[in-house]
Design a protein around this motif. Structure first.
Motif, short mmCIF file in Angstrom:
data_model
loop_
_atom_site.label_atom_id
_atom_site.label_comp_id
_atom_site.label_asym_id
_atom_site.label_seq_id
_atom_site.Cartn_x
_atom_site.Cartn_y
_atom_site.Cartn_z
N GLN A 231 24.22 130.63 60.35
CA GLN A 231 22.81 130.37 59.93
C GLN A 231 21.74 130.37 61.19
OE1 GLN A 231 21.29 128.80 57.27
NE2 GLN A 231 23.49 130.50 56.36
N ASP A 232 22.57 130.06 62.92
CA ASP A 232 22.10 129.74 63.80
C ASP A 232 20.83 130.24 64.20
OD1 ASP A 232 24.16 130.78 64.50
OD2 ASP A 232 24.36 130.11 66.59
N PRO B 224 18.57 133.19 65.40
CA PRO B 224 17.53 132.50 66.09
C PRO B 224 15.95 133.98 65.28
CG PRO B 224 18.30 133.91 67.47
CD PRO B 224 19.64 133.74 67.06
N HIS C 136 25.29 135.47 66.74
CA HIS C 136 23.93 135.18 67.53
C HIS C 136 24.64 135.97 69.12
CE1 HIS C 136 21.53 132.07 69.45
NE2 HIS C 136 21.08 133.32 69.75
#
Length: 79
Positions: A34-35, A37, A73
């Motif tokens: 979900q993180d 960018p 990420h």
């Protein structure tokens, strides 16, 4: 180029190929954090990259095979 939500581009490609993988009895597993960018990319070019990836996976994976895609990420690697 504009900032793009890479998750959206990935999920669009997954939805386009889901039926093809199912027809060939190939399991598709993917993990999209979900993180992730926003990224500065051409949406059209990134779609081509993911479509090419899935096309190759369909060509070179045998029936009853499994494809796992992992997105990560890496902090400090955001432009």
């Amino acid at each position: 180029m504009e900032p793009e939500d890479i998750k959206e581009i990935i999920l669009e490609a997954v939805s386009l190929y889901k039926v093809s993988f199912a027809e060939k009895k190939i399991a598709l597993e993917y993990n999209i954090p979900q993180d992730l960018p926003m990224v500065l990319v051409s949406r059209e070019d990134m779609s081509k990259v993911f479509n090419n990836l899935f096309d190759n996976a369909l060509k070179f994976t045998h029936s009853l095979g499994k494809i796992t895609i992992q997105f990560v990420h890496l902090p400090g690697h955001t432009p």
